[in-house]
Write an enzyme that holds these catalytic residues in place. Structure first.
Site, PDB file in Angstrom:
ATOM      1  N   ASP A  64      37.088  37.410  44.383  1.00  0.00           N
ATOM      2  CA  ASP A  64      38.418  36.876  44.112  1.00  0.00           C
ATOM      3  C   ASP A  64      39.223  37.885  43.291  1.00  0.00           C
ATOM      4  O   ASP A  64      39.464  37.710  42.101  1.00  0.00           O
ATOM      5  CB  ASP A  64      38.298  35.519  43.400  1.00  0.00           C
ATOM      6  CG  ASP A  64      37.677  34.469  44.317  1.00  0.00           C
ATOM      7  OD1 ASP A  64      37.948  34.511  45.535  1.00  0.00           O
ATOM      8  OD2 ASP A  64      36.914  33.623  43.831  1.00  0.00           O
TER       9      ASP A  64
ATOM     10  N   LYS B  79      32.111  36.992  49.859  1.00  0.00           N
ATOM     11  CA  LYS B  79      33.062  35.951  50.260  1.00  0.00           C
ATOM     12  C   LYS B  79      34.477  36.469  50.019  1.00  0.00           C
ATOM     13  O   LYS B  79      34.834  36.862  48.916  1.00  0.00           O
ATOM     14  CB  LYS B  79      32.836  34.661  49.469  1.00  0.00           C
ATOM     15  CG  LYS B  79      33.741  33.523  49.966  1.00  0.00           C
ATOM     16  CD  LYS B  79      33.416  32.209  49.278  1.00  0.00           C
ATOM     17  CE  LYS B  79      34.150  31.999  48.007  1.00  0.00           C
ATOM     18  NZ  LYS B  79      35.599  31.741  48.121  1.00  0.00           N
TER      19      LYS B  79
ATOM     20  N   ASP C  17      36.600  32.677  53.592  1.00  0.00           N
ATOM     21  CA  ASP C  17      36.826  31.321  53.068  1.00  0.00           C
ATOM     22  C   ASP C  17      38.326  31.035  52.993  1.00  0.00           C
ATOM     23  O   ASP C  17      38.937  31.190  51.943  1.00  0.00           O
ATOM     24  CB  ASP C  17      36.167  31.234  51.684  1.00  0.00           C
ATOM     25  CG  ASP C  17      36.289  29.859  51.058  1.00  0.00           C
ATOM     26  OD1 ASP C  17      36.461  28.878  51.807  1.00  0.00           O
ATOM     27  OD2 ASP C  17      36.198  29.769  49.821  1.00  0.00           O
ATOM     28  N   LEU C  18      38.891  30.603  54.110  1.00  0.00           N
ATOM     29  CA  LEU C  18      40.331  30.310  54.129  1.00  0.00           C
ATOM     30  C   LEU C  18      40.590  28.802  54.154  1.00  0.00           C
ATOM     31  O   LEU C  18      41.740  28.376  54.152  1.00  0.00           O
ATOM     32  CB  LEU C  18      40.994  31.006  55.327  1.00  0.00           C
ATOM     33  CG  LEU C  18      40.861  32.539  55.321  1.00  0.00           C
ATOM     34  CD1 LEU C  18      41.547  33.147  56.538  1.00  0.00           C
ATOM     35  CD2 LEU C  18      41.423  33.147  54.043  1.00  0.00           C
ATOM     36  N   LYS C  19      39.543  28.026  54.218  1.00  0.00           N
ATOM     37  CA  LYS C  19      39.638  26.550  54.122  1.00  0.00           C
ATOM     38  C   LYS C  19      40.765  26.001  54.997  1.00  0.00           C
ATOM     39  O   LYS C  19      41.730  25.400  54.511  1.00  0.00           O
ATOM     40  CB  LYS C  19      39.839  26.106  52.670  1.00  0.00           C
ATOM     41  CG  LYS C  19      38.697  26.481  51.745  1.00  0.00           C
ATOM     42  CD  LYS C  19      38.866  25.867  50.367  1.00  0.00           C
ATOM     43  CE  LYS C  19      37.726  26.206  49.436  1.00  0.00           C
ATOM     44  NZ  LYS C  19      37.680  27.624  49.023  1.00  0.00           N
TER      45      LYS C  19
ATOM     46  N   ASP D 267      44.722  21.774  59.112  1.00  0.00           N
ATOM     47  CA  ASP D 267      45.997  21.631  59.819  1.00  0.00           C
ATOM     48  C   ASP D 267      45.732  20.769  61.053  1.00  0.00           C
ATOM     49  O   ASP D 267      44.621  20.242  61.215  1.00  0.00           O
ATOM     50  CB  ASP D 267      46.524  23.032  60.200  1.00  0.00           C
ATOM     51  CG  ASP D 267      48.046  23.072  60.292  1.00  0.00           C
ATOM     52  OD1 ASP D 267      48.637  22.120  60.846  1.00  0.00           O
ATOM     53  OD2 ASP D 267      48.646  24.053  59.825  1.00  0.00           O
TER      54      ASP D 267
ATOM     55  N   PRO E 237      44.683  19.812  64.843  1.00  0.00           N
ATOM     56  CA  PRO E 237      43.595  20.432  65.614  1.00  0.00           C
ATOM     57  C   PRO E 237      44.025  21.652  66.442  1.00  0.00           C
ATOM     58  O   PRO E 237      43.319  22.669  66.453  1.00  0.00           O
ATOM     59  CB  PRO E 237      43.112  19.289  66.515  1.00  0.00           C
ATOM     60  CG  PRO E 237      43.398  18.053  65.714  1.00  0.00           C
ATOM     61  CD  PRO E 237      44.684  18.331  64.989  1.00  0.00           C
ATOM     62  N   ASN E 238      45.164  21.585  67.098  1.00  0.00           N
ATOM     63  CA  ASN E 238      45.572  22.706  67.951  1.00  0.00           C
ATOM     64  C   ASN E 238      45.782  23.983  67.135  1.00  0.00           C
ATOM     65  O   ASN E 238      45.367  25.077  67.535  1.00  0.00           O
ATOM     66  CB  ASN E 238      46.866  22.329  68.695  1.00  0.00           C
ATOM     67  CG  ASN E 238      47.310  23.424  69.639  1.00  0.00           C
ATOM     68  OD1 ASN E 238      46.557  23.827  70.526  1.00  0.00           O
ATOM     69  ND2 ASN E 238      48.508  23.947  69.427  1.00  0.00           N
ATOM     70  N   THR E 239      46.408  23.848  65.976  1.00  0.00           N
ATOM     71  CA  THR E 239      46.649  25.011  65.114  1.00  0.00           C
ATOM     72  C   THR E 239      45.329  25.571  64.591  1.00  0.00           C
ATOM     73  O   THR E 239      45.123  26.789  64.562  1.00  0.00           O
ATOM     74  CB  THR E 239      47.567  24.595  63.938  1.00  0.00           C
ATOM     75  OG1 THR E 239      48.775  24.090  64.481  1.00  0.00           O
ATOM     76  CG2 THR E 239      47.865  25.759  63.018  1.00  0.00           C
TER      77      THR E 239
ATOM     78  N   THR F 289      34.675  21.672  44.248  1.00  0.00           N
ATOM     79  CA  THR F 289      33.859  21.536  43.031  1.00  0.00           C
ATOM     80  C   THR F 289      34.720  21.473  41.767  1.00  0.00           C
ATOM     81  O   THR F 289      34.212  21.221  40.680  1.00  0.00           O
ATOM     82  CB  THR F 289      32.826  22.684  42.924  1.00  0.00           C
ATOM     83  OG1 THR F 289      33.454  23.897  43.334  1.00  0.00           O
ATOM     84  CG2 THR F 289      31.642  22.423  43.797  1.00  0.00           C
TER      85      THR F 289
ATOM     86  N   GLN G   4      35.937  24.857  37.059  1.00  0.00           N
ATOM     87  CA  GLN G   4      34.960  24.101  37.838  1.00  0.00           C
ATOM     88  C   GLN G   4      34.553  22.838  37.077  1.00  0.00           C
ATOM     89  O   GLN G   4      34.456  22.860  35.843  1.00  0.00           O
ATOM     90  CB  GLN G   4      33.717  24.950  38.115  1.00  0.00           C
ATOM     91  CG  GLN G   4      33.982  26.195  38.947  1.00  0.00           C
ATOM     92  CD  GLN G   4      34.173  25.879  40.427  1.00  0.00           C
ATOM     93  OE1 GLN G   4      34.409  24.736  40.816  1.00  0.00           O
ATOM     94  NE2 GLN G   4      34.085  26.897  41.266  1.00  0.00           N
TER      95      GLN G   4
ATOM     96  N   GLY H  98      31.362  33.643  41.787  1.00  0.00           N
ATOM     97  CA  GLY H  98      32.503  34.534  41.597  1.00  0.00           C
ATOM     98  C   GLY H  98      32.546  35.103  40.195  1.00  0.00           C
ATOM     99  O   GLY H  98      31.866  36.086  39.873  1.00  0.00           O
ATOM    100  N   ARG H  99      33.302  34.447  39.331  1.00  0.00           N
ATOM    101  CA  ARG H  99      33.563  34.991  37.988  1.00  0.00           C
ATOM    102  C   ARG H  99      32.324  35.338  37.167  1.00  0.00           C
ATOM    103  O   ARG H  99      32.369  36.336  36.437  1.00  0.00           O
ATOM    104  CB  ARG H  99      34.514  34.041  37.236  1.00  0.00           C
ATOM    105  CG  ARG H  99      35.926  34.118  37.796  1.00  0.00           C
ATOM    106  CD  ARG H  99      36.781  32.943  37.411  1.00  0.00           C
ATOM    107  NE  ARG H  99      36.369  31.733  38.119  1.00  0.00           N
ATOM    108  CZ  ARG H  99      36.992  30.559  38.029  1.00  0.00           C
ATOM    109  NH1 ARG H  99      38.051  30.453  37.257  1.00  0.00           N
ATOM    110  NH2 ARG H  99      36.565  29.517  38.718  1.00  0.00           N
TER     111      ARG H  99
HETATM  112  O1  C5P Z   1      34.490  32.095  40.079  1.00  0.00           O
HETATM  113  P1  C5P Z   1      33.716  30.968  40.690  1.00  0.00           P
HETATM  114  O2  C5P Z   1      32.233  31.212  40.704  1.00  0.00           O
HETATM  115  O3  C5P Z   1      34.090  29.622  40.114  1.00  0.00           O
HETATM  116  O4  C5P Z   1      34.184  30.997  42.214  1.00  0.00           O
HETATM  117  C1  C5P Z   1      33.805  30.011  43.133  1.00  0.00           C
HETATM  118  C2  C5P Z   1      34.323  30.376  44.482  1.00  0.00           C
HETATM  119  O5  C5P Z   1      33.963  29.356  45.395  1.00  0.00           O
HETATM  120  C3  C5P Z   1      35.845  30.513  44.562  1.00  0.00           C
HETATM  121  O6  C5P Z   1      36.114  31.602  45.415  1.00  0.00           O
HETATM  122  C4  C5P Z   1      36.313  29.211  45.184  1.00  0.00           C
HETATM  123  O7  C5P Z   1      37.430  29.398  46.040  1.00  0.00           O
HETATM  124  C5  C5P Z   1      35.109  28.799  46.023  1.00  0.00           C
HETATM  125  N1  C5P Z   1      34.938  27.359  46.246  1.00  0.00           N
HETATM  126  C6  C5P Z   1      34.766  26.442  45.221  1.00  0.00           C
HETATM  127  N2  C5P Z   1      34.619  25.111  45.502  1.00  0.00           N
HETATM  128  C7  C5P Z   1      34.607  24.686  46.752  1.00  0.00           C
HETATM  129  C8  C5P Z   1      34.770  25.585  47.800  1.00  0.00           C
HETATM  130  C9  C5P Z   1      34.915  26.929  47.504  1.00  0.00           C
HETATM  131  O8  C5P Z   1      34.745  26.856  44.057  1.00  0.00           O
HETATM  132  N3  C5P Z   1      34.403  23.400  47.024  1.00  0.00           N
END
Ligand code: C5P
Length: 235
Positions: free
Chosen positions: A10, A33, A60-62, A65, A67-69, A123, A194, A214-215
């Site tokens: 990130d 990711k 991870d673009l989640k 929208d 269904p067609n898009t 989360t 989180q 991530g962090r």
């Molecule tokens: O920095 P951290 O460990 O909190 O990053 C968690 C990663 O997981 C982020 O990139 C966040 O977009 C992703 N994520 C999340 N919860 C979800 C789905 C994805 O934290 N339910």
């Protein structure tokens, strides 16, 4: 899952990206990711470049929208050389099926179709937010289970959920499904935004197929040490 400690990159610039990637070791051994921040900064060409270098990529673009898009978007994503991608389960069964169909349609011959993971409840969502802002009558565990069953029945390969929910989901849905868990915080690290967190060892014990971190890695004073320690703890 192969290479189950997934590093969430990130960041929004190449310099930071290069520094983190350098600390993770050989591309062939690493799953990264790429989320909205980096994708909106650097786009599809970066994803293709990193895939060509040998990284397994979780894009991870989640998607969420009609269904067609989503079908057409997923078809495009399947051509980038990625291994995993995500939709929001809240988009419903038709949308999840459309995502899966789009991935299949966009994958060229002799390539693997990217695995489709459905986000249940983020989360960062607490029990209070679920009740008061999403007006959801179900408690968190039931809501996550309901979305996970929907995802499974609609053709998803797995779900994204909190480590705290994995053991219940595995019991109800079975082992033939992926349970990928963000919200990972090694002992003594801040939980940031989180809400439903666990350590790498707890996530393993609960039955996570893979963890997204991530962090705790990208902001660590020594990202390489942090990555190796988390891998050791999870594996
Ligand atoms: O920095 P951290 O460990 O909190 O990053 C968690 C990663 O997981 C982020 O990139 C966040 O977009 C992703 N994520 C999340 N919860 C979800 C789905 C994805 O934290 N339910």
């Amino acid at each position: 899952m192969n290479k189950p400690v997934i590093v969430a990159l990130d960041v929004d610039n190449q310099k930071q990206l290069t520094e983190i990637l350098d600390s993770l070791g050989k591309p062939q051994n690493v799953t990264i990711k790429i989320g909205m921040e980096l994708f909106f900064n650097s786009g599809a060409s970066l994803v293709k470049d990193l895939a060509a270098k040998g990284y397994s990529i979780f894009l991870d673009l989640k998607l969420h929208d009609i269904p067609n898009t989503v079908y057409n978007a997923a078809k495009q994503l399947a051509s980038l050389g990625i291994t995993y991608t995500t939709v929001h389960a809240l988009g419903g069964s038709k949308m999840i099926k459309a995502a899966k169909d789009g991935l299949i349609a966009g994958t060229s011959a002799n390539h693997n179709v990217p695995k489709l993971l459905a986000v249940t409840e983020l989360t960062s969502i607490s029990d209070e937010v679920l009740k008061n802002e999403q007006s959801c009558a179900l408690p968190m565990k039931q809501q996550v289970l309901s979305l996970a069953k929907l995802a499974k029945n609609s053709g998803a390969d797995g779900v994204i959920c909190s480590p705290l929910e994995v053991s219940d989901l595995r019991q109800e849905i079975g082992d033939d499904f992926l349970y990928v868990t963000p919200g990972i915080r090694p002992n003594h690290t801040a939980s940031d935004d989180q809400a439903r967190v666990a350590t790498p060892a707890q996530a393993k014990k609960f039955g996570a197929s893979a963890i997204v971190v991530g962090r705790p890695i990208t902001l660590a004073s020594n990202p390489q040490n942090a990555y190796e320690t988390i891998k050791k703890e999870f594996n």
